[in-house]
Design a protein around this motif. Structure first.
Motif, PDB file in Angstrom:
ATOM      1  N   THR A  78      -2.551  -1.168   1.347  1.00  0.00           N
ATOM      2  CA  THR A  78      -2.040  -2.466   1.775  1.00  0.00           C
ATOM      3  C   THR A  78      -1.810  -3.377   0.569  1.00  0.00           C
ATOM      4  N   ALA A  79      -2.744  -3.373  -0.365  1.00  0.00           N
ATOM      5  CA  ALA A  79      -2.652  -4.255  -1.528  1.00  0.00           C
ATOM      6  C   ALA A  79      -1.615  -3.784  -2.541  1.00  0.00           C
ATOM      7  N   GLN A  80      -1.549  -2.474  -2.793  1.00  0.00           N
ATOM      8  CA  GLN A  80      -0.719  -1.979  -3.890  1.00  0.00           C
ATOM      9  C   GLN A  80       0.492  -1.184  -3.437  1.00  0.00           C
ATOM     10  N   GLY A  81       0.478  -0.648  -2.241  1.00  0.00           N
ATOM     11  CA  GLY A  81       1.597   0.154  -1.773  1.00  0.00           C
ATOM     12  C   GLY A  81       1.702   1.471  -2.521  1.00  0.00           C
ATOM     13  N   ILE A  82       2.847   2.095  -2.390  1.00  0.00           N
ATOM     14  CA  ILE A  82       3.125   3.366  -3.071  1.00  0.00           C
ATOM     15  C   ILE A  82       4.089   3.088  -4.206  1.00  0.00           C
ATOM     16  N   LYS A  83       3.701   3.481  -5.417  1.00  0.00           N
ATOM     17  CA  LYS A  83       4.586   3.333  -6.577  1.00  0.00           C
ATOM     18  C   LYS A  83       5.642   4.438  -6.549  1.00  0.00           C
ATOM     19  N   LEU A  84       6.872   4.074  -6.825  1.00  0.00           N
ATOM     20  CA  LEU A  84       7.939   5.063  -6.920  1.00  0.00           C
ATOM     21  C   LEU A  84       8.426   5.221  -8.351  1.00  0.00           C
ATOM     22  N   SER A  85       8.160   4.229  -9.173  1.00  0.00           N
ATOM     23  CA  SER A  85       8.578   4.295 -10.571  1.00  0.00           C
ATOM     24  C   SER A  85       7.387   4.708 -11.436  1.00  0.00           C
ATOM     25  N   PRO A  86       7.656   5.329 -12.583  1.00  0.00           N
ATOM     26  CA  PRO A  86       6.561   5.758 -13.456  1.00  0.00           C
ATOM     27  C   PRO A  86       5.662   4.594 -13.879  1.00  0.00           C
ATOM     28  N   GLY A  87       4.383   4.865 -13.904  1.00  0.00           N
ATOM     29  CA  GLY A  87       3.393   3.874 -14.279  1.00  0.00           C
ATOM     30  C   GLY A  87       2.065   4.227 -13.647  1.00  0.00           C
ATOM     31  N   SER A  88       1.043   3.425 -13.939  1.00  0.00           N
ATOM     32  CA  SER A  88      -0.255   3.712 -13.357  1.00  0.00           C
ATOM     33  C   SER A  88      -1.075   2.441 -13.216  1.00  0.00           C
ATOM     34  N   ASN A  89      -2.021   2.515 -12.312  1.00  0.00           N
ATOM     35  CA  ASN A  89      -3.052   1.515 -12.167  1.00  0.00           C
ATOM     36  C   ASN A  89      -4.328   2.285 -11.822  1.00  0.00           C
ATOM     37  N   GLY A  90      -5.367   1.642 -11.451  1.00  0.00           N
ATOM     38  CA  GLY A  90      -6.612   2.354 -11.179  1.00  0.00           C
ATOM     39  C   GLY A  90      -6.574   3.256  -9.970  1.00  0.00           C
TER      40      GLY A  90
ATOM     41  N   LYS B  91       8.162   8.667   3.423  1.00  0.00           N
ATOM     42  CA  LYS B  91       8.823   7.529   4.066  1.00  0.00           C
ATOM     43  C   LYS B  91       9.281   6.515   3.026  1.00  0.00           C
ATOM     44  N   CYS B  92       8.444   6.271   2.021  1.00  0.00           N
ATOM     45  CA  CYS B  92       8.811   5.321   0.962  1.00  0.00           C
ATOM     46  C   CYS B  92      10.037   5.801   0.190  1.00  0.00           C
ATOM     47  N   TYR B  93      10.097   7.093  -0.110  1.00  0.00           N
ATOM     48  CA  TYR B  93      11.260   7.635  -0.810  1.00  0.00           C
ATOM     49  C   TYR B  93      12.517   7.548   0.052  1.00  0.00           C
ATOM     50  N   ARG B  94      12.399   7.852   1.342  1.00  0.00           N
ATOM     51  CA  ARG B  94      13.553   7.769   2.246  1.00  0.00           C
ATOM     52  C   ARG B  94      14.062   6.322   2.344  1.00  0.00           C
ATOM     53  N   LEU B  95      13.120   5.381   2.464  1.00  0.00           N
ATOM     54  CA  LEU B  95      13.489   3.967   2.557  1.00  0.00           C
ATOM     55  C   LEU B  95      14.165   3.504   1.268  1.00  0.00           C
ATOM     56  N   HIS B  96      13.626   3.921   0.143  1.00  0.00           N
ATOM     57  CA  HIS B  96      14.203   3.555  -1.155  1.00  0.00           C
ATOM     58  C   HIS B  96      15.610   4.151  -1.309  1.00  0.00           C
TER      59      HIS B  96
END
Length: 121
Positions: free
Chosen positions: A13-25, A111-116
């Motif tokens: 809910t807070a961060q969602g799914i990243k689609l672009s390269p990168g990272s967090n905890g 779903k995130c990739y399809r929406l994007h």
């Protein structure tokens, strides 16, 4: 989305799914190509390593890795092709609740990739 793990739901809910390269905890996304030296340095599972190395030249995949900080453990890794399909997946936790959460997470990634993809068209 309810995955069955409250901490995972809060992170999604807070961060969602990243689609672009990168990272967090919580998650990291890395774009990989067949002859990319990053593949060895990432220490990805062998089944994923094989899939990346068998890609035709010019193709690429994204490596999604999820980590649960509150439990200090890896949750799951996914290889996603350019069409947004999951090519390979590895679940690190083997209890029934975590496996069910990982399957729901896979559905959410697609779903995130399809929406994007629809938004880009």
């Amino acid at each position: 989305m309810e995955t069955g793990i409250k901490a995972l739901d809060k992170l999604l809910t807070a961060q969602g799914i990243k689609l672009s390269p990168g990272s967090n905890g919580f998650q990291s996304v890395t774009e990989l190509r067949p002859a990319d030296p990053k593949v060895v340095d990432l220490k990805i599972p062998y089944c994923m390593y094989q899939k990346v190395m068998m890609l035709p030249p010019g193709n690429r995949v994204k490596y999604h890795h999820f980590y649960l900080q509150h439990r200090q453990c890896r949750l799951a890794s996914y290889l996603v092709n350019e069409n947004g399909d999951i090519v390979e997946q590895v679940f690190y936790q083997r209890d029934a609740r975590s496996v069910a959460a990982c399957k729901k997470l896979a559905i959410l990634i697609q779903k995130c990739y399809r929406l994007h993809e629809r938004e880009a068209a």
